[in-house]
Structures are given as structure tokens and as C-alpha cells.
Design a protein around this motif. Sequence first.
Motif, short mmCIF file in Angstrom:
data_model
loop_
_atom_site.label_atom_id
_atom_site.label_comp_id
_atom_site.label_asym_id
_atom_site.label_seq_id
_atom_site.Cartn_x
_atom_site.Cartn_y
_atom_site.Cartn_z
N VAL A 276 0.89 -1.19 -0.05
CA VAL A 276 0.10 -0.02 -0.03
C VAL A 276 0.87 1.22 0.03
O VAL A 276 1.83 1.43 0.64
CB VAL A 276 -0.85 0.04 1.26
CG1 VAL A 276 -1.79 1.42 1.33
CG2 VAL A 276 -1.71 -1.19 1.26
N TYR B 225 -5.34 6.14 -0.76
CA TYR B 225 -4.24 4.96 -0.93
C TYR B 225 -4.55 4.07 -1.92
O TYR B 225 -5.53 3.59 -2.61
CB TYR B 225 -4.32 4.37 0.43
CG TYR B 225 -3.97 5.11 1.71
CD1 TYR B 225 -2.74 5.14 1.95
CD2 TYR B 225 -4.84 5.75 2.44
CE1 TYR B 225 -2.14 5.84 3.15
CE2 TYR B 225 -4.45 6.63 3.34
CZ TYR B 225 -3.10 6.65 3.91
OH TYR B 225 -2.63 7.42 4.96
N ILE C 95 -2.62 0.39 -4.61
CA ILE C 95 -1.71 -0.51 -4.75
C ILE C 95 -1.38 -0.40 -6.14
O ILE C 95 -2.24 -0.62 -7.01
CB ILE C 95 -2.19 -1.87 -4.19
CG1 ILE C 95 -2.58 -1.87 -2.96
CG2 ILE C 95 -1.41 -3.02 -4.63
CD1 ILE C 95 -3.55 -3.22 -2.44
N LEU D 33 -7.62 2.19 -3.36
CA LEU D 33 -8.27 1.37 -2.25
C LEU D 33 -9.62 2.16 -1.67
O LEU D 33 -9.71 3.27 -1.96
CB LEU D 33 -7.61 1.29 -0.77
CG LEU D 33 -6.60 0.02 -0.91
CD1 LEU D 33 -5.60 0.05 -1.93
CD2 LEU D 33 -6.02 -0.07 0.32
N TRP E 234 -4.89 -6.20 1.49
CA TRP E 234 -4.01 -5.40 2.13
C TRP E 234 -4.37 -5.28 3.60
O TRP E 234 -5.32 -6.22 3.97
CB TRP E 234 -4.26 -3.62 1.60
CG TRP E 234 -5.72 -3.32 1.70
CD1 TRP E 234 -6.37 -2.98 2.71
CD2 TRP E 234 -6.90 -3.79 0.62
NE1 TRP E 234 -7.90 -2.56 2.36
CE2 TRP E 234 -8.00 -3.30 1.14
CE3 TRP E 234 -6.89 -4.44 -0.42
CZ2 TRP E 234 -9.31 -3.28 0.51
CZ3 TRP E 234 -7.84 -4.45 -1.30
CH2 TRP E 234 -9.28 -3.86 -0.85
N ASN F 247 2.34 1.15 4.51
CA ASN F 247 1.86 -0.39 4.16
C ASN F 247 0.58 -0.86 4.53
O ASN F 247 0.43 -2.00 4.90
CB ASN F 247 3.00 -1.36 4.27
CG ASN F 247 2.85 -2.55 3.36
OD1 ASN F 247 2.13 -2.34 2.24
ND2 ASN F 247 3.51 -3.69 3.62
#
Length: 354
Positions: A37, A45, A47, A106, A138, A232
Amino acid sequence: MTGATPRVQNSVLHLQLVDRVDRTPPSLTTRQSPSVVVDLGGGRYGIFITSKHLQASDPDSPMEELEFSITRPPHFGYLENALTGAYIRGRFTQQDVDQRTLVFVLPADMEVTADSFQFLLTDPAGNTALPEILELSWSRVELSATCYRTCETAGTLQIQIQRNGKSADPAYVAIQVEEGSAKPGRDFTHSTAGLIQFDPGVSVKTWNIYLIDDGLEENHETFTVTLKNPKNAILGQRTSASVEIIDPRGGRCDPDDLRVEDDEKRLPAPPRLPDPPRPEKEEEVEDPVTDIEAELLWENQPPPPRGDVPNRRPYLDYGLQDPQDQAASSYSQIYYPSRQLPGTDWEVRQQLVS
């Protein structure tokens, strides 16, 4: 008599060149679930999906021309081109993946830690492989409670920080105290660590509050503990907790003073999809990085421009029509608030009132 000269007949060889018909579908050589993340800025956020996660090949076509057609989009988040800010509704290419421009954004305000989308891999000749699904996962970090009450004579109060979801990678979150009527150094001290580190596989950490018993009769005092700046991971709903230090009367605390009344039981608001990104000035995207620590450094980069995300409902199936991209807690009582989540295709932890 002179003999007749034999006649020579030239032979002609006809060659017909026939182009070989490409009937071989492309194949997927790499499919790994991404989970690192990064902070995209603006409270978002994401990925990144790179060639470490998706790699296609085809003996008859350049890899950059292989195309991923989305037949079922993510249930909760959405895909975005980090370079242009465009919302990816229908397709992306292997070149997009190789250049690290494909990012899964996200979902905001939704207590889920996994998502997925389905796609078809196609080459320029129209050959299509079987449908594939890419799963994303995540972790979410939060406090174990939103309210703590403890007696001044308890000695130590342990604040618990929980991590839910993906725990195979390390994660970090900052923790800090905001004083109220209770003052650090006078009424309490705390652990010196300002950063909570979750090692791989670890899902619970504790952070200690050390209470100072001054022997004085005084009013109850309060302060606040807050989580900030996850690495993360994303923050859950319980990012802040109030701590109330109960003053002992007659050398002990009344159990009724330590009890935390539950709030009125209410279902949470239905989950919503992320707000549409807003267009901003384009900025350059750095070259790809591979290790987790380096991936986390991306959060310090300026956020990419945003495209417009059209309104859509969860589980929308785009089907196989021609899709198009669109621009873009000893004497302590802890309160665990009730929480009920909508049903999903994944296992989502449900925390109940204890």
C-alpha cells in the motif's frame, strides 16, 4: 542430312507465399496478488499492479500490444492510470503494467481488506485466453477500543493496536498522545516509541501508558491517543481513543466509575464508493521499484493527476461489450463499539460489543 536441334523448354516454378494465420492465444506467465500500500495523496491509498504481478506472453505478438479487457471490475475500489489520472473502466495493456501506471485505488470508509477483478487476455489478432481473476489484499490498522477508563492506582494501562487483513508484509503506524486535563509527566507517562511496527505475521501490538498516583483527591482527568500516518496499511475506523483516569476515593476506584456505557446500538451507514478523483496538473511518475521498503517511499512523491470517476454501484458487471476508458485495557474498562458489516465475498472480521 543435318540432325534437328532439340528444342529446350524452360520450366517455370511458381511459388505462392501464404501468410501463417495466428491462432494461438496469449498466455499469462505471472499472476501474483499485489499488497504493498502506498499513499497517493489527498487521503487516498493505492496498490500498484506491476509486471511482478501480471506478465503476459505471446509467440506471435509484441508483449506491449497484449491487452487486458476487464469483464468484471473490482467490487469496492477502482483502477486508475497513475500517469494520466484516467479511470480505467474497460481495458489496459501489458505496456501500462510494465511502465507502472496501473494502480488500484483502495475504497474509502469501507472495512474490507481484499478485492479482485476479472479480465480476458487478448492479442492483436483477436485470440483470447480463458478468463483470469487478479486478487488484491491489504491490511488495516486501528485501536482496539474508542474509550478507556482506568484507575489512577492501576499502574499501567495497555493500549492495544490491531492489524486486520493481509499480514505477510511489515506495516507501521505512528501513535501520539494529545493532552487534555491529564498532563504528560504529571499524571502519566508512556512508551517512548512513537512508531508501532508490525512484523510479518503479527496482528496485535501493545503500547503502554504508565499512570502516576499523586495521592491527591482531584477530578477525573482525560487525554487522547491517536493513530496517524500508516505505512503499507490503511487506518481503520478506530483511529482515536479517549483515556479517562479515575481518581480513587478512599484508596480505591468505584467499579461504576470504571464502567463504560455502550452507545446506542446503531447500524453503520451503508458503504459508499470512493469520491470521484479531481483533475490536477500532471506530474512525472518515478521509475519502478521492487522491494517493499522502496515501494513505501512512493508515498512521498507528489500525487498523480486525477480523472473523473463516473458514479457506479458495487458489483456492476460490464459484460463483454466494447469497453472504453474514461478520463479522468487491572481496574480498566474498555469500550468496544458495535460494528456490523455488509456481506461480501471475502471473510471480513466483525467486531461485536463485548
